[in-house]
Design a protein around this motif. Sequence first.
Motif, PDB file in Angstrom:
ATOM      1  N   ALA A  49       0.835  -1.210   0.000  1.00 27.45           N
ATOM      2  CA  ALA A  49       0.000   0.000   0.000  1.00 27.45           C
ATOM      3  C   ALA A  49       0.862   1.249   0.000  1.00 27.45           C
ATOM      4  CB  ALA A  49      -0.927  -0.019   1.206  1.00 27.45           C
ATOM      5  N   VAL A  50       1.951   1.230   0.794  1.00 29.35           N
ATOM      6  CA  VAL A  50       2.858   2.386   0.823  1.00 29.35           C
ATOM      7  C   VAL A  50       3.495   2.604  -0.541  1.00 29.35           C
ATOM      8  CG1 VAL A  50       4.981   3.295   1.834  1.00 29.35           C
ATOM      9  CG2 VAL A  50       3.288   2.168   3.288  1.00 29.35           C
ATOM     10  N   ILE A  51       3.955   1.508  -1.163  1.00 28.76           N
ATOM     11  CA  ILE A  51       4.576   1.604  -2.488  1.00 28.76           C
ATOM     12  C   ILE A  51       3.575   2.138  -3.509  1.00 28.76           C
ATOM     13  CG2 ILE A  51       5.545   0.235  -4.365  1.00 28.76           C
ATOM     14  CD1 ILE A  51       6.803  -1.554  -2.196  1.00 28.76           C
ATOM     15  N   ALA A  52       2.350   1.645  -3.431  1.00 28.63           N
ATOM     16  CA  ALA A  52       1.324   2.122  -4.367  1.00 28.63           C
ATOM     17  C   ALA A  52       1.064   3.613  -4.189  1.00 28.63           C
ATOM     18  CB  ALA A  52       0.039   1.323  -4.164  1.00 28.63           C
ATOM     19  N   PHE A  53       1.037   4.056  -2.916  1.00 29.50           N
ATOM     20  CA  PHE A  53       0.798   5.475  -2.663  1.00 29.50           C
ATOM     21  C   PHE A  53       1.935   6.334  -3.220  1.00 29.50           C
ATOM     22  CE2 PHE A  53       1.612   9.143   0.107  1.00 29.50           C
ATOM     23  CZ  PHE A  53       0.446   9.856  -0.101  1.00 29.50           C
ATOM     24  N   VAL A  54       3.171   5.944  -2.948  1.00 28.27           N
ATOM     25  CA  VAL A  54       4.324   6.719  -3.429  1.00 28.27           C
ATOM     26  C   VAL A  54       4.364   6.707  -4.955  1.00 28.27           C
ATOM     27  CG1 VAL A  54       6.842   6.891  -3.396  1.00 28.27           C
ATOM     28  CG2 VAL A  54       5.597   6.289  -1.305  1.00 28.27           C
ATOM     29  N   THR A  55       4.085   5.554  -5.560  1.00 28.27           N
ATOM     30  CA  THR A  55       4.057   5.464  -7.027  1.00 28.27           C
ATOM     31  C   THR A  55       3.032   6.421  -7.611  1.00 28.27           C
ATOM     32  OG1 THR A  55       4.714   3.138  -6.905  1.00 28.27           O
ATOM     33  CG2 THR A  55       3.738   3.895  -8.960  1.00 28.27           C
ATOM     34  N   LEU A  56       1.848   6.420  -7.019  1.00 31.10           N
ATOM     35  CA  LEU A  56       0.801   7.316  -7.500  1.00 31.10           C
ATOM     36  C   LEU A  56       1.204   8.777  -7.328  1.00 31.10           C
ATOM     37  CD1 LEU A  56      -2.074   7.617  -8.609  1.00 31.10           C
ATOM     38  CD2 LEU A  56      -2.907   7.538  -6.246  1.00 31.10           C
ATOM     39  N   LEU A  57       1.880   9.081  -6.218  1.00 27.36           N
ATOM     40  CA  LEU A  57       2.307  10.452  -5.959  1.00 27.36           C
ATOM     41  C   LEU A  57       3.284  10.933  -7.030  1.00 27.36           C
ATOM     42  CD1 LEU A  57       2.367  12.951  -4.100  1.00 27.36           C
ATOM     43  CD2 LEU A  57       4.216  11.818  -2.818  1.00 27.36           C
ATOM     44  N   PHE A  58       4.301  10.117  -7.330  1.00 28.24           N
ATOM     45  CA  PHE A  58       5.284  10.508  -8.351  1.00 28.24           C
ATOM     46  C   PHE A  58       4.653  10.551  -9.746  1.00 28.24           C
ATOM     47  CE2 PHE A  58       8.665   9.040  -5.294  1.00 28.24           C
ATOM     48  CZ  PHE A  58       9.221  10.299  -5.117  1.00 28.24           C
ATOM     49  N   ALA A  59       3.672   9.699  -9.982  1.00 34.04           N
ATOM     50  CA  ALA A  59       2.992   9.743 -11.276  1.00 34.04           C
ATOM     51  C   ALA A  59       2.198  11.027 -11.434  1.00 34.04           C
ATOM     52  CB  ALA A  59       2.081   8.534 -11.430  1.00 34.04           C
ATOM     53  N   ILE A  60       1.580  11.501 -10.341  1.00 36.51           N
ATOM     54  CA  ILE A  60       0.776  12.726 -10.405  1.00 36.51           C
ATOM     55  C   ILE A  60       1.660  13.936 -10.649  1.00 36.51           C
ATOM     56  CG2 ILE A  60      -0.684  14.274  -9.032  1.00 36.51           C
ATOM     57  CD1 ILE A  60      -1.878  11.771  -7.724  1.00 36.51           C
ATOM     58  N   ILE A  61       2.826  13.997  -9.998  1.00 34.02           N
ATOM     59  CA  ILE A  61       3.690  15.163 -10.144  1.00 34.02           C
ATOM     60  C   ILE A  61       4.563  15.056 -11.395  1.00 34.02           C
ATOM     61  CG2 ILE A  61       3.727  15.542  -7.666  1.00 34.02           C
ATOM     62  CD1 ILE A  61       6.481  14.354  -7.557  1.00 34.02           C
ATOM     63  N   GLY A  62       4.429  13.961 -12.161  1.00 39.21           N
ATOM     64  CA  GLY A  62       5.090  13.834 -13.448  1.00 39.21           C
ATOM     65  C   GLY A  62       6.509  13.318 -13.409  1.00 39.21           C
ATOM     66  N   ARG A  63       6.953  12.889 -12.266  1.00 41.80           N
ATOM     67  CA  ARG A  63       8.324  12.391 -12.180  1.00 41.80           C
ATOM     68  C   ARG A  63       8.418  10.911 -12.494  1.00 41.80           C
ATOM     69  NH1 ARG A  63      11.533  14.374  -7.057  1.00 41.80           N
ATOM     70  NH2 ARG A  63      13.134  13.334  -8.313  1.00 41.80           N
ATOM     71  N   ALA A  64       7.329  10.242 -12.609  1.00 40.17           N
ATOM     72  CA  ALA A  64       7.328   8.813 -12.951  1.00 40.17           C
ATOM     73  C   ALA A  64       6.283   8.598 -14.036  1.00 40.17           C
ATOM     74  CB  ALA A  64       7.017   7.961 -11.721  1.00 40.17           C
ATOM     75  N   ASN A  65       6.783   8.477 -15.331  1.00 36.11           N
ATOM     76  CA  ASN A  65       5.882   8.196 -16.441  1.00 36.11           C
ATOM     77  C   ASN A  65       6.572   7.227 -17.386  1.00 36.11           C
ATOM     78  OD1 ASN A  65       7.568   9.852 -18.228  1.00 36.11           O
ATOM     79  ND2 ASN A  65       6.642  11.608 -17.110  1.00 36.11           N
ATOM     80  N   MET A  66       5.832   6.792 -18.376  1.00 39.05           N
ATOM     81  CA  MET A  66       6.365   5.780 -19.275  1.00 39.05           C
ATOM     82  C   MET A  66       7.509   6.303 -20.145  1.00 39.05           C
ATOM     83  SD  MET A  66       4.725   3.097 -18.475  1.00 39.05           S
ATOM     84  CE  MET A  66       4.796   3.791 -16.803  1.00 39.05           C
ATOM     85  N   THR A  67       7.421   7.576 -20.544  1.00 39.57           N
ATOM     86  CA  THR A  67       8.477   8.142 -21.389  1.00 39.57           C
ATOM     87  C   THR A  67       9.803   8.184 -20.643  1.00 39.57           C
ATOM     88  OG1 THR A  67       6.853   9.482 -22.559  1.00 39.57           O
ATOM     89  CG2 THR A  67       9.159  10.172 -22.719  1.00 39.57           C
ATOM     90  N   ARG A  68       9.750   8.686 -19.422  1.00 37.90           N
ATOM     91  CA  ARG A  68      10.977   8.768 -18.640  1.00 37.90           C
ATOM     92  C   ARG A  68      11.499   7.382 -18.289  1.00 37.90           C
ATOM     93  NH1 ARG A  68      12.133  11.708 -12.865  1.00 37.90           N
ATOM     94  NH2 ARG A  68      14.280  12.347 -13.338  1.00 37.90           N
ATOM     95  N   LEU A  69      10.592   6.476 -18.026  1.00 42.53           N
ATOM     96  CA  LEU A  69      11.019   5.114 -17.704  1.00 42.53           C
ATOM     97  C   LEU A  69      11.716   4.483 -18.911  1.00 42.53           C
ATOM     98  CD1 LEU A  69      11.054   2.767 -15.707  1.00 42.53           C
ATOM     99  CD2 LEU A  69       8.793   2.104 -16.552  1.00 42.53           C
ATOM    100  N   ARG A  70      11.178   4.728 -20.133  1.00 46.46           N
ATOM    101  CA  ARG A  70      11.802   4.168 -21.333  1.00 46.46           C
ATOM    102  C   ARG A  70      13.199   4.770 -21.541  1.00 46.46           C
ATOM    103  NH1 ARG A  70       8.082   5.195 -24.469  1.00 46.46           N
ATOM    104  NH2 ARG A  70       7.055   3.162 -24.548  1.00 46.46           N
TER     105      ARG A  70
END
Length: 848
Positions: free
Chosen positions: A739-760
């Motif tokens: 649950a903690v990991i999911a929350f942090v993942t969602l947080l970084f996805a919302i602020i744009g620091r974790a997306n598919m383009t950057r991951l690629r």
Amino acid sequence: MVVTLNELDVADVSGMIAAAVAVVQIFIPLALPLILLGVLRDEHAGATTTSAVSWSVIGRFLHGSRWPTLLAADSASIRGVPWHVVFITRMKTILALLTAIAAVVTPLGLYQAIIEDDDWTENVSFHYIRDPSEFGWGTPPRVNLPWSRICGAFLPVECPNSFSNVTNFFNETGEYIQVSNYNSHVPQYVIDAFQSGLEHMEDSVSSIFDIQSRSYSWQLINDHPGAAVPDNGQTYPVDDFRMISSNILADDYLAIEGLVIDMKNGGIGFRNHSAPPQTPYGSTWSEDLLFIEPESQCVDTNLTLDFSLPRFTSEATSSISHLVLTDRGGFANLNLSYPNYTNTNTQRDPQLWDRAYKGAWLNNVISMAYLNVTNPRNTSDPDSEPFTYLNSHVGKQFPLMNENGIFSAPLTISVDGLFLSSSYGSYLDTSWVFSTPEISNFSFPNTTSYKPLYENPFNITASNFTSASIACAGKWSGDNANLDNFVANCGMLYGAPIRTDNKSSSIVFEPGSNWSMPLYSCIMTAKATIKRVTFRFNGTDDLSAIKVTEINHKVYPDEESMPLWGVERSDKNLSDVRLLWGLISSPDQGNISLHTLRQESLYLPGFDPTLGFSTTGGYQNLPGSEFYIRGIGSVFSMKYDSNLPDYTGKMNLAMYHRWQELSKAANTASKILDLIWTDVSSNAVVGTRGLHGARLQGYSSSSMSEPSSNTPAVKFMQRRVRYHWEYAVPALIVLILTAVIAFVTLLFAIIGRANMTRLRQYLNKTSQGRILTTHLYGQKGGTVAQEPHTLRPRSTRRWVENVGKNPVTVAEGNNDFLVIDGPQASQPRPLLQENLQKGPAAAHDQEK
């Protein structure tokens, strides 16, 4: 401890399967990289050549396994790595370990349970179920058996509310009784009165007329000249007694034919057994039942009988030796104030402990006078004072065996059993009264003449100790039979002997061992009450499938909702009549005069508790008014009663050991009396009322009634999967971290620091093949210009088509330098073999 396959349940097997899967999941990721290494071939000197994209795939596969961590490879290093990178990468390993543990442990908490289904509750019809045990076989079938009632201890007496005609008259020659008609029948209006209170109760509650004798017989006509002949010479039914079986060591709630018996605390409930329809997993319900239960209180006299076993049994004249009465404070620390208790309102405050204490006090005082430990008051001298001297101290011993090893008192003391006596002071020989020591010789057959052990200066006899019994019970045979004079018997409990030398177990009878027997003053009575009984029914369609799970006192919201008890009002003596009692609807019962009482329970009336159960048959058929009295009589005469099993423990070592444990204190010793009463009484009576339409015994009818239309709510059992939550701890930890990991993942996805383009981008940046081609071919090995001053990573497809398929050779040079080579490199390089021979320094010089 070895666990066999038969002992495994579903949860255990699930855990074993999960453990096997976890082992496979660990083994395969470790084994496949080794297989890959076996497939890759080194060309020479540890150099391996393959396409650039293959290096990416190989790197992903090797570094994605657990080998980097196990071998402390570069990708597992923590030196020089920012803490947040180390933390996140380590979380993967920790979560993998926790997940493996949870996969094994979590299934172990699963189990199946048969539970009450609150959503499946019905009022259903009940049906009779037979008892397949010895009680079922030993209980005769119910027949048209009218009630019979006979009053009078020695001469015929007209029973209350009867049609008999008995006249007493006197003349100059004495007192005479004339019987013109003696009717043993109980009028129907009397039966109706003592069943009237059932209309305010559940249909399962019994009355005194739903209690029948388990065994019965018929009274022969008394054809003696001048004898009063009941019922104009017709035979009439009488109760009988035959012992069927004993449950004294059960320590459980039991259902037997016609009864529920409480072998935990003592008491019997009346129920003609029935059950709801069978279901796959059973059912449960609760009923109110009429119970009659004993109530006993014991008080420690602080006296003990101490003895030893003979060292040489062949020379012993008795089973014990050196028998003494030891003062444990009963004499030396006696409270000199005469004990009293109030004898008013005995139903609400019976003061049983005070009665038993008075019996103990009188027993000790009379024993002290017999042994000349102190003096009683001289009734012929009004100025005399008792207790003017005291010849005892704690621990002082008074021998009870003469020089020939003979114990002359009425008791028979043995090391392997306890017993009860309705007589106080039975450890002393009160049959001899001597005026002078010179005439105190007495000869036993085949023994030498000897003097009694004590001179008995105050002429104490058994009648003196009888006064202790009367004072404890609080009444005598000539007292009026009424509500306040409830049945009670007092006497001595001689507890099971316990070893005092502490050399071995107390159930090993070694020659020469020392033993001690506690002495308690006890009172016993019986009372009627309503109890809430919970049943469970599952299995075969007979009484063996019924389990009594709970027996509790019924709880009433206020006094007005408590039962109203009625007892016959009579002018007869206690010895002449057994009073009727029962649940009544109101104090006004027409032609019957009653004492009434509204409370939870009723101490039952009666007298003559020294009369126990007998196989010779009774004199009337009214067991509800006298079986509890005979039960008390049997308890206090069990030592000598051949009609009963051996309750002393002499023939049953397990019983003896249990009695030893209960005999250690007065408050637990009273339980011995209650359990014996319950066991004996359960063989004497049977209940006839049941929810299936049981026989309601009456004077003129013995037909089956209609089945109850007001049956209790039955909860049917269902099988459900349940879980022991302590096994879920690893899974809960994994769940929280997830649950903690999911929350942090969602947080970084919302602020744009974790997306598919950057991951690629990061995947391509860290791709082994792209790093190698960039090193070999420069910009065209990793990126391509699309617009002025803009560089973006090539797509995987374009990169593979351009340079990804090019072969790249990677070898390890000196001092941990890597040597990389490939065709069409952007800068000229010497041959790989030459570089390998000259080392990294030479290769560097050539590049310059």
